[in-house]
Design an enzyme around this catalytic site. Structure first.
Site, PDB file in Angstrom:
ATOM      1  N   HIS A  72       0.832  -1.200   0.000  1.00  0.00           N
ATOM      2  CA  HIS A  72       0.000   0.000   0.000  1.00  0.00           C
ATOM      3  C   HIS A  72       0.872   1.258   0.000  1.00  0.00           C
ATOM      4  O   HIS A  72       1.846   1.329   0.740  1.00  0.00           O
ATOM      5  CB  HIS A  72      -0.902   0.021   1.247  1.00  0.00           C
ATOM      6  CG  HIS A  72      -2.052  -0.944   1.135  1.00  0.00           C
ATOM      7  ND1 HIS A  72      -3.048  -1.003   2.075  1.00  0.00           N
ATOM      8  CD2 HIS A  72      -2.365  -1.881   0.197  1.00  0.00           C
ATOM      9  CE1 HIS A  72      -3.941  -1.923   1.715  1.00  0.00           C
ATOM     10  NE2 HIS A  72      -3.537  -2.475   0.579  1.00  0.00           N
ATOM     11  N   TYR A 200      -9.080   4.818   8.122  1.00  0.00           N
ATOM     12  CA  TYR A 200      -9.198   5.115   9.562  1.00  0.00           C
ATOM     13  C   TYR A 200     -10.333   6.129   9.699  1.00  0.00           C
ATOM     14  O   TYR A 200     -10.302   7.201   9.102  1.00  0.00           O
ATOM     15  CB  TYR A 200      -7.895   5.724  10.094  1.00  0.00           C
ATOM     16  CG  TYR A 200      -6.756   4.751  10.237  1.00  0.00           C
ATOM     17  CD1 TYR A 200      -6.019   4.328   9.131  1.00  0.00           C
ATOM     18  CD2 TYR A 200      -6.418   4.225  11.483  1.00  0.00           C
ATOM     19  CE1 TYR A 200      -4.973   3.438   9.265  1.00  0.00           C
ATOM     20  CE2 TYR A 200      -5.355   3.327  11.619  1.00  0.00           C
ATOM     21  CZ  TYR A 200      -4.646   2.940  10.512  1.00  0.00           C
ATOM     22  OH  TYR A 200      -3.607   2.045  10.649  1.00  0.00           O
ATOM     23  N   PRO A 291      -3.006  -0.592  19.013  1.00  0.00           N
ATOM     24  CA  PRO A 291      -2.795  -0.989  17.607  1.00  0.00           C
ATOM     25  C   PRO A 291      -3.078   0.115  16.582  1.00  0.00           C
ATOM     26  O   PRO A 291      -2.862  -0.072  15.398  1.00  0.00           O
ATOM     27  CB  PRO A 291      -3.757  -2.164  17.422  1.00  0.00           C
ATOM     28  CG  PRO A 291      -4.731  -2.071  18.520  1.00  0.00           C
ATOM     29  CD  PRO A 291      -4.088  -1.345  19.639  1.00  0.00           C
ATOM     30  N   TYR A 382       4.140   6.446  10.221  1.00  0.00           N
ATOM     31  CA  TYR A 382       3.307   5.274   9.924  1.00  0.00           C
ATOM     32  C   TYR A 382       4.115   4.206   9.173  1.00  0.00           C
ATOM     33  O   TYR A 382       4.078   3.033   9.516  1.00  0.00           O
ATOM     34  CB  TYR A 382       2.107   5.700   9.073  1.00  0.00           C
ATOM     35  CG  TYR A 382       1.027   4.647   8.958  1.00  0.00           C
ATOM     36  CD1 TYR A 382       1.002   3.749   7.901  1.00  0.00           C
ATOM     37  CD2 TYR A 382       0.032   4.537   9.929  1.00  0.00           C
ATOM     38  CE1 TYR A 382       0.017   2.770   7.791  1.00  0.00           C
ATOM     39  CE2 TYR A 382      -0.971   3.564   9.825  1.00  0.00           C
ATOM     40  CZ  TYR A 382      -0.958   2.691   8.755  1.00  0.00           C
ATOM     41  OH  TYR A 382      -1.934   1.723   8.658  1.00  0.00           O
TER      42      TYR A 382
HETATM   43  P1  FAS Z   1       3.996 -12.513  20.989  1.00  0.00           P
HETATM   44  O1  FAS Z   1       3.000 -12.392  22.103  1.00  0.00           O
HETATM   45  O2  FAS Z   1       3.533 -12.494  19.583  1.00  0.00           O
HETATM   46  O3  FAS Z   1       4.807 -13.893  21.155  1.00  0.00           O
HETATM   47  C1  FAS Z   1       5.212 -14.345  22.428  1.00  0.00           C
HETATM   48  C2  FAS Z   1       5.284 -15.866  22.367  1.00  0.00           C
HETATM   49  O4  FAS Z   1       5.787 -16.346  23.611  1.00  0.00           O
HETATM   50  C3  FAS Z   1       3.910 -16.498  22.162  1.00  0.00           C
HETATM   51  O5  FAS Z   1       3.944 -17.427  21.110  1.00  0.00           O
HETATM   52  C4  FAS Z   1       3.633 -17.177  23.499  1.00  0.00           C
HETATM   53  O6  FAS Z   1       2.891 -18.375  23.357  1.00  0.00           O
HETATM   54  C5  FAS Z   1       5.020 -17.460  23.986  1.00  0.00           C
HETATM   55  N1  FAS Z   1       5.130 -17.589  25.446  1.00  0.00           N
HETATM   56  C6  FAS Z   1       4.473 -16.871  26.388  1.00  0.00           C
HETATM   57  N2  FAS Z   1       4.856 -17.280  27.621  1.00  0.00           N
HETATM   58  C7  FAS Z   1       5.787 -18.267  27.427  1.00  0.00           C
HETATM   59  C8  FAS Z   1       6.548 -19.081  28.302  1.00  0.00           C
HETATM   60  N3  FAS Z   1       6.423 -18.967  29.620  1.00  0.00           N
HETATM   61  N4  FAS Z   1       7.385 -19.994  27.762  1.00  0.00           N
HETATM   62  C9  FAS Z   1       7.515 -20.114  26.422  1.00  0.00           C
HETATM   63  N5  FAS Z   1       6.818 -19.370  25.531  1.00  0.00           N
HETATM   64  C10 FAS Z   1       5.964 -18.456  26.040  1.00  0.00           C
HETATM   65  N6  FAS Z   1      -0.062  -5.290  16.676  1.00  0.00           N
HETATM   66  C11 FAS Z   1      -0.234  -4.563  15.566  1.00  0.00           C
HETATM   67  O7  FAS Z   1       0.738  -3.964  15.084  1.00  0.00           O
HETATM   68  N7  FAS Z   1      -1.462  -4.481  14.956  1.00  0.00           N
HETATM   69  C12 FAS Z   1      -2.564  -5.154  15.458  1.00  0.00           C
HETATM   70  O8  FAS Z   1      -3.653  -5.067  14.914  1.00  0.00           O
HETATM   71  C13 FAS Z   1      -2.423  -5.946  16.609  1.00  0.00           C
HETATM   72  N8  FAS Z   1      -3.481  -6.672  17.105  1.00  0.00           N
HETATM   73  C14 FAS Z   1      -3.310  -7.424  18.223  1.00  0.00           C
HETATM   74  C15 FAS Z   1      -4.368  -8.195  18.745  1.00  0.00           C
HETATM   75  C16 FAS Z   1      -4.204  -8.961  19.909  1.00  0.00           C
HETATM   76  C17 FAS Z   1      -5.356  -9.784  20.448  1.00  0.00           C
HETATM   77  C18 FAS Z   1      -2.954  -8.955  20.573  1.00  0.00           C
HETATM   78  C19 FAS Z   1      -2.764  -9.737  21.860  1.00  0.00           C
HETATM   79  C20 FAS Z   1      -1.888  -8.217  20.056  1.00  0.00           C
HETATM   80  C21 FAS Z   1      -2.060  -7.454  18.870  1.00  0.00           C
HETATM   81  N9  FAS Z   1      -1.001  -6.716  18.314  1.00  0.00           N
HETATM   82  C22 FAS Z   1      -1.142  -5.974  17.198  1.00  0.00           C
HETATM   83  C23 FAS Z   1       0.289  -6.722  18.905  1.00  0.00           C
HETATM   84  C24 FAS Z   1       1.001  -7.985  18.487  1.00  0.00           C
HETATM   85  O9  FAS Z   1       1.011  -8.090  17.105  1.00  0.00           O
HETATM   86  C25 FAS Z   1       2.345  -7.976  19.152  1.00  0.00           C
HETATM   87  O10 FAS Z   1       2.956  -6.705  19.075  1.00  0.00           O
HETATM   88  C26 FAS Z   1       3.291  -9.009  18.594  1.00  0.00           C
HETATM   89  O11 FAS Z   1       2.666 -10.252  18.663  1.00  0.00           O
HETATM   90  C27 FAS Z   1       4.577  -8.944  19.416  1.00  0.00           C
HETATM   91  O12 FAS Z   1       5.358 -10.046  19.107  1.00  0.00           O
HETATM   92  P2  FAS Z   1       6.184 -10.789  20.270  1.00  0.00           P
HETATM   93  O13 FAS Z   1       6.878  -9.797  21.085  1.00  0.00           O
HETATM   94  O14 FAS Z   1       6.940 -11.865  19.591  1.00  0.00           O
HETATM   95  O15 FAS Z   1       5.080 -11.395  21.259  1.00  0.00           O
HETATM   96  C1  PHB Z   2      -4.769  -4.838  10.841  1.00  0.00           C
HETATM   97  O1  PHB Z   2      -4.892  -5.018   9.612  1.00  0.00           O
HETATM   98  O2  PHB Z   2      -4.950  -5.755  11.676  1.00  0.00           O
HETATM   99  C2  PHB Z   2      -4.408  -3.472  11.337  1.00  0.00           C
HETATM  100  C3  PHB Z   2      -3.990  -2.511  10.437  1.00  0.00           C
HETATM  101  C4  PHB Z   2      -3.654  -1.248  10.913  1.00  0.00           C
HETATM  102  C5  PHB Z   2      -3.755  -0.975  12.263  1.00  0.00           C
HETATM  103  C6  PHB Z   2      -4.172  -1.957  13.175  1.00  0.00           C
HETATM  104  C7  PHB Z   2      -4.509  -3.210  12.698  1.00  0.00           C
HETATM  105  O3  PHB Z   2      -3.441   0.263  12.726  1.00  0.00           O
END
Ligand code: FAS
Ligand code: PHB
Length: 391
Positions: A72, A200, A291, A382
């Site tokens: 994009h 947005y 997010p 962004y």
């Molecule tokens: P993660 O949480 O992805 O990974 C951590 C890993 O560690 C997981 O696989 C977990 O199972 C594992 N773990 C945990 N405890 C452990 C233990 N004791 N032993 C071993 N392993 C363990 N970001 C955006 O930019 N846009 C979004 O739209 C967005 N939506 C999101 C929606 C939700 C519901 C959530 C929770 C987060 C969202 N995020 C979003 C943020 C998300 O994308 C995180 O920033 C991203 O997953 C970060 O990556 P990690 O730091 O690797 O953590």
């Molecule tokens: C998404 O596609 O999940 C998304 C994109 C932009 C955002 C947050 C989430 O700012």
């Protein structure tokens, strides 16, 4: 068992770090709580900054991203029926790519294992010890056997509910937190997006976001109260509210079967320093952003890039100089992302502060439509400021 770097967590932070270390011949083992199937299905982020795409290409895990990712060049900001486009590529020469986080995780797991990486799924009772002494250790249970992994360094990549940050002694960390009084209700639907780029939406009734995952799958969000009961949101009500909040003349949201629905709380969190002895935190283990700025995943990847460079330097010439500066380096971009995510959240959401505040938001949106300088500032944040050894 011994290794050089023990990585806790196989999310974007842990996997990217593992691939970077593997490429430089540094031994590492990744320990993951969940099953492979679970982590590869977990729906989360969807938008990759230019830096993240570039790094995935450097790691040679970008082929499917090139085929299936949606590049994009801009985003739309919509309010009161008017749409303003932020021409990101034109203003900054950089672009963003839509590619689900679970796809990044799949590609990284495949590559790490194909290249001989040690990745243990479904471990339990993970605990870390002696990371502030000469012999860091990770104990865990795999299947029915109790294991211990001796390492030189531990990378805490275990997300916001992990155990690594909790293991740091009292008094070491300073924690910063800001909790919003609203969350996002998100859906995935089998529906061709009714837009070519993300929209947005500012609306009297609250924020809405039109995103996507592919030419046939839409990803949409609505601002809802932080403690909202999702049972109050049948699909029909969601579609109706999206149509209202994103309304503009002669246009409508494309509806389709909803196959994923959930509410994500909105908060900002940073812990400093992101290290203690030979334990280094990366990704959500150290910080959380709302997010709205699409930064969470991208920050995790950036932490991994900086930590890998510091570990490689230490391995190569025995210098801890970069390792000792890891936190102060990584946290620069963390705070830049915190500020931008807060700016986008405050710009577009109903903050419950009354008419005067809503008028200020509309004035900021008007300013963005008239000032190239204002639009460029939003665009470069962004898309993500260029990666650097110290940022
Ligand atoms: P993660 O949480 O992805 O990974 C951590 C890993 O560690 C997981 O696989 C977990 O199972 C594992 N773990 C945990 N405890 C452990 C233990 N004791 N032993 C071993 N392993 C363990 N970001 C955006 O930019 N846009 C979004 O739209 C967005 N939506 C999101 C929606 C939700 C519901 C959530 C929770 C987060 C969202 N995020 C979003 C943020 C998300 O994308 C995180 O920033 C991203 O997953 C970060 O990556 P990690 O730091 O690797 O953590
Ligand atoms: C998404 O596609 O999940 C998304 C994109 C932009 C955002 C947050 C989430 O700012």
């Amino acid at each position: 068992m011994r290794t050089q770097v023990g990585i806790v967590g196989a999310g974007p932070a842990g996997l990217t770090l593992g691939l970077l270390l593997q490429r430089e011949g540094i031994e590492c083992v990744i320990l993951e709580l969940r099953s492979r199937d679970y982590v590869e299905r977990r729906v989360r982020a969807g938008l990759l900054e230019q830096n993240t795409v570039d790094l995935l290409h450097q790691l040679e895990v970008g082929d499917r991203l090139d085929r299936e990712g949606l590049q994009h060049d801009g985003i739309y900001l919509r309010r009161q029926g008017e749409t303003l486009r932020i021409a990101i590529h034109e203003l900054t020469g950089r672009r963003v790519t839509i590619y689900g986080q679970q796809e990044v995780v799949k590609d990284e797991i495949d590559a790490f294992l194909e290249r001989g990486g040690e990745l243990r799924f479904e471990v339990s009772d993970v605990a870390i010890a002696d990371f502030d002494s000469g012999r860091p250790r990770i104990s865990y249970v795999s299947g029915s056997s109790e294991e211990e992994l001796e390492c030189e360094f531990i990378a805490g990549c275990d997300g916001s509910h992990g155990i690594c940050r909790q293991a740091i002694p009292e008094g070491v960390l300073t924690e910063h937190e800001y909790v919003y009084e609203f969350g996002w209700l998100g859906i995935l639907a089998e529906a061709a997006p009714a837009t070519d780029e993300l929209i947005y939406g500012w609306h009297e009734r609250g924020f809405a976001l039109y995103s996507m995952r592919s030419p046939s799958v839409s990803r949409l969000y609505l601002q809802v109260p932080a403690d909202e009961d999702i049972e109050l949101w049948p699909d029909e009500r969601i579609w109706e509210e999206l149509q209202t909040r994103l309304e503009t003349e002669g246009w409508s949201v494309n509806q389709g079967p909803v196959f994923e629905k959930g509410i994500t709380p909105m908060r900002s969190f940073v812990c400093e320093p992101m290290q203690c002895g030979n334990l280094f935190l990366a990704g959500d283990a150290a910080h959380i952003v709302p997010p709205t700025g699409a930064k969470g995943l991208n920050l995790a990847v950036n932490d991994a890039r900086l930590l890998a460079a510091a570990l490689v330097e230490c391995q190569r010439d025995g210098s801890r100089e970069r390792l000792n500066r890891y936190s102060q380096t990584a946290v620069r971009r963390v705070w830049r992302a915190q500020d931008f995510s807060n700016y986008m959240t405050q710009l577009l959401h109903d903050l419950g502060r009354g008419r005067f505040d809503r008028q200020l938001q509309l004035s900021r949106l008007e300013y963005l439509s008239r000032s190239e300088a204002a639009a460029t500032s939003l665009a470069e944040n962004y898309a993500g400021l260029p990666a650097a050894p110290d940022f």
